[in-house]
Design a protein around this motif. Structure first.
Motif, PDB file in Angstrom:
ATOM      1  N   ARG A 272     -19.204 -18.662 -46.025  1.00 51.80           N
ATOM      2  CA  ARG A 272     -18.564 -17.631 -46.842  1.00 51.80           C
ATOM      3  C   ARG A 272     -17.049 -17.644 -46.658  1.00 51.80           C
ATOM      4  O   ARG A 272     -16.321 -17.094 -47.489  1.00 51.80           O
ATOM      5  CB  ARG A 272     -19.108 -16.256 -46.473  1.00 51.80           C
ATOM      6  N   ARG A 325     -11.795 -13.938 -59.049  1.00 53.92           N
ATOM      7  CA  ARG A 325     -13.078 -14.224 -58.417  1.00 53.92           C
ATOM      8  C   ARG A 325     -13.942 -15.117 -59.300  1.00 53.92           C
ATOM      9  O   ARG A 325     -14.603 -16.039 -58.817  1.00 53.92           O
ATOM     10  CB  ARG A 325     -13.817 -12.924 -58.107  1.00 53.92           C
ATOM     11  N   GLN A 328     -12.544 -18.625 -59.020  1.00 48.61           N
ATOM     12  CA  GLN A 328     -12.817 -19.233 -57.722  1.00 48.61           C
ATOM     13  C   GLN A 328     -14.290 -19.614 -57.575  1.00 48.61           C
ATOM     14  O   GLN A 328     -14.611 -20.675 -57.037  1.00 48.61           O
ATOM     15  CB  GLN A 328     -12.389 -18.280 -56.605  1.00 48.61           C
ATOM     16  N   GLU A 329     -15.179 -18.756 -58.052  1.00 43.51           N
ATOM     17  CA  GLU A 329     -16.603 -19.075 -57.949  1.00 43.51           C
ATOM     18  C   GLU A 329     -16.943 -20.331 -58.734  1.00 43.51           C
ATOM     19  O   GLU A 329     -17.686 -21.197 -58.258  1.00 43.51           O
ATOM     20  CB  GLU A 329     -17.437 -17.898 -58.459  1.00 43.51           C
ATOM     21  N   ARG A 330     -16.409 -20.464 -59.941  1.00 45.50           N
ATOM     22  CA  ARG A 330     -16.715 -21.626 -60.766  1.00 45.50           C
ATOM     23  C   ARG A 330     -16.092 -22.895 -60.197  1.00 45.50           C
ATOM     24  O   ARG A 330     -16.740 -23.952 -60.136  1.00 45.50           O
ATOM     25  CB  ARG A 330     -16.216 -21.391 -62.197  1.00 45.50           C
ATOM     26  N   CYS A 332     -15.039 -23.513 -57.086  1.00 44.40           N
ATOM     27  CA  CYS A 332     -15.567 -23.910 -55.777  1.00 44.40           C
ATOM     28  C   CYS A 332     -16.921 -24.595 -55.914  1.00 44.40           C
ATOM     29  O   CYS A 332     -17.217 -25.565 -55.208  1.00 44.40           O
ATOM     30  CB  CYS A 332     -15.708 -22.691 -54.866  1.00 44.40           C
ATOM     31  N   ALA A 333     -17.745 -24.110 -56.831  1.00 42.62           N
ATOM     32  CA  ALA A 333     -19.053 -24.730 -57.034  1.00 42.62           C
ATOM     33  C   ALA A 333     -18.901 -26.188 -57.457  1.00 42.62           C
ATOM     34  O   ALA A 333     -19.660 -27.062 -57.016  1.00 42.62           O
ATOM     35  CB  ALA A 333     -19.845 -23.946 -58.081  1.00 42.62           C
TER      36      ALA A 333
END
Length: 481
Positions: A272, A325, A328-330, A332-333
């Protein structure tokens, strides 16, 4: 009068300073208390998750033990049908059915709040049932009128030890130990009961009548009603040793299980805050040998949202936070999908590396593939955002590769695994250069050449020699719009 005013002003200045210091101390105390509460809450949550996972493993072990028990019942039943003549096999079939019920009931109640106590109680019943099946002779009407003492002559005691194996499958040392103690106590009661029968022949009784010769002892031991205690002593010692060894083996297996579960929690928690590959390296190596400085070829990717400040001028802080957010989520994946490491977030952008944790010969190709998929993901997101009237996003990416130094930086309180070297500076400058050149992805010639596949050149529309800020020599780059 002026002197009085000066003294008054000085007094209030001192009081104001005292109040400010007091407020600072209160704020510091509240902050430390809040951090302490968060730490306690995090520790409590970790303990709850660990207990829940251990409980789940025990339930799975109990389920596996039940099916193993069912298999053993079927095998033993078939063996008895073949070995024991009719209708005596019905007598032992009743015991087999009872043994099945004694296993099914605690298995059915495994989720009950008193499920552990129920299981321990049924373990006693299991031992008692198996002991009775071995020591209690079938009725004479079923064709067996041998003396009860002959029930101690066979090897059927081994069936009782199978209960230790079943208990071992549940990952519970307590159940193994409880099973062993139950066997020792209940089997001893059965042996002593038969030994105390009035018609039982014993060495002690024969010796009391006179000197017992070897021939007389042999003749006595061959009589059906004779019971000797040597076999019982051997059974007690063997059962005790088996119980101890199996308990220790299950305890070690349980510790290994708990360590694995705890390592998974550590890895999940670390992931995390750092990249999954960094978390994996820390968890697998215990953090001891991880992060030692080393030099290796690494591909570095910088990505940034163009015009983010202007884009968020009309957005509330909550919507700005949600936008960041989502980005960043997209992103980082996709970085993790291509085996990259998220080095750090840089406001509305980020820095990713490929080959920094371990040597990756195809790191440049991974970085290029990640860059183009990032652009595709932003385009998909823009189409989704346009349906609700949101402004489109534009992403700029710079990629370079070469030798860098990787390792931990920071103090004792906080360290960061990162990469250092001219390659990092060049990649950052290439991302900045997209504003002037107009492309969305700029990759250095070194990166394209290191990727190895000429097919990558077809993904770029143009190339040119550029002069980066802070560098004397020009650099040939490839541009994708």
């Amino acid at each position: 009068m002026e002197c009085y005013q000066a003294q008054t002003q000085s007094f209030w200045n001192r009081q104001s300073k005292h109040m400010s210091d007091l407020a600072t101390r209160i704020v510091g105390f509240v902050s430390r208390a809040s951090k302490g509460l968060r730490s306690l809450r995090s520790l409590r949550n970790a303990q709850v998750r660990l207990q829940a996972s251990t409980r789940q493993a025990e339930l799975e072990g109990l389920q596996f033990a039940f099916y193993a028990r069912l298999t053993a019942i079927i095998v033993v039943s078939i063996w008895l049908i073949w070995l024991v003549p009719w209708p005596r096999d019905l007598y032992y079939g009743t015991y087999a059915f009872g043994f099945f019920l004694l296993g099914y009931i605690p298995y059915h109640l495994r989720h009950h709040r008193h499920g552990e106590a129920i299981k321990l109680g049924f373990i006693v019943l299991d031992v008692a049932l198996v002991t009775a099946a071995i020591l209690v002779p079938p009725p004479a009407s079923l064709g067996n009128d041998w003396p009860i003492q002959t029930r101690l002559r066979g090897q059927e005691f081994l069936y009782v030890l199978l209960l230790l194996g079943e208990a071992a499958l549940t990952y519970s040392p307590r159940r193994v130990l409880w099973t062993g103690v139950s066997i020792l106590v209940i089997w001893s009661i059965g042996v002593v009961t038969i030994y105390s029968q009035p018609d039982t022949l014993r060495f002690n009784d024969a010796a009391a009548e006179g000197v017992l010769t070897s021939a007389a002892a042999l003749d006595l031991s061959l009589k059906p009603a004779f019971v000797g205690l040597t076999a019982w002593y051997t059974q007690l010692v063997a059962t005790s040793l088996f119980t101890l060894l199996i308990t220790l083996a299950v305890w070690r297996s349980r510790r290994t299980l708990l360590n694995q579960v705890e390592a998974e929690f550590v890895r999940a928690d670390l992931a995390r805050y750092v990249s999954p590959d960094v978390a994996e390296a820390l968890a697998s190596r215990g953090g001891t040998a991880f992060g030692e400085p080393a030099t290796r070829p690494v591909a570095v990717l910088f990505a940034d949202i163009v015009g983010f400040t202007k884009l968020t001028e009309t957005l509330s802080p909550e919507r700005t936070f949600a936008l960041l957010r989502g980005f960043q989520e997209r992103s980082c994946a996709i970085v993790f999908k291509h085996g990259g490491t998220l080095d750090k977030y840089l406001g509305d952008g980020f820095m990713a590396t490929f080959g920094s944790i371990g040597l990756q010969p195809d790191a440049p190709a991974r970085a290029l593939a990640c860059a183009f998929e990032l652009q595709q993901e932003i385009e998909r997101w823009n189409r989704k955002r346009s349906t609700r009237g949101a402004d489109p996003l534009r992403l700029s990416i710079g990629i370079h590769c070469g030798p860098v130094t990787v390792g931990n930086l920071g103090g004792r309180e906080r360290i960061e695994f990162t990469v250092v070297g001219d390659v990092v500076n060049v990649a950052s400058r290439l991302e900045e250069a997209t504003r002037e050149i107009g492309g969305s992805i700029i990759a250095s010639e070194d990166c394209i050449r290191a990727a190895g596949d000429p097919e990558w050149l077809t993904r770029f529309q143009s190339s040119r020699q550029i002069q980066l800020r802070g560098r004397q020599q020009g650099l040939l780059v490839y541009i994708a719009t």
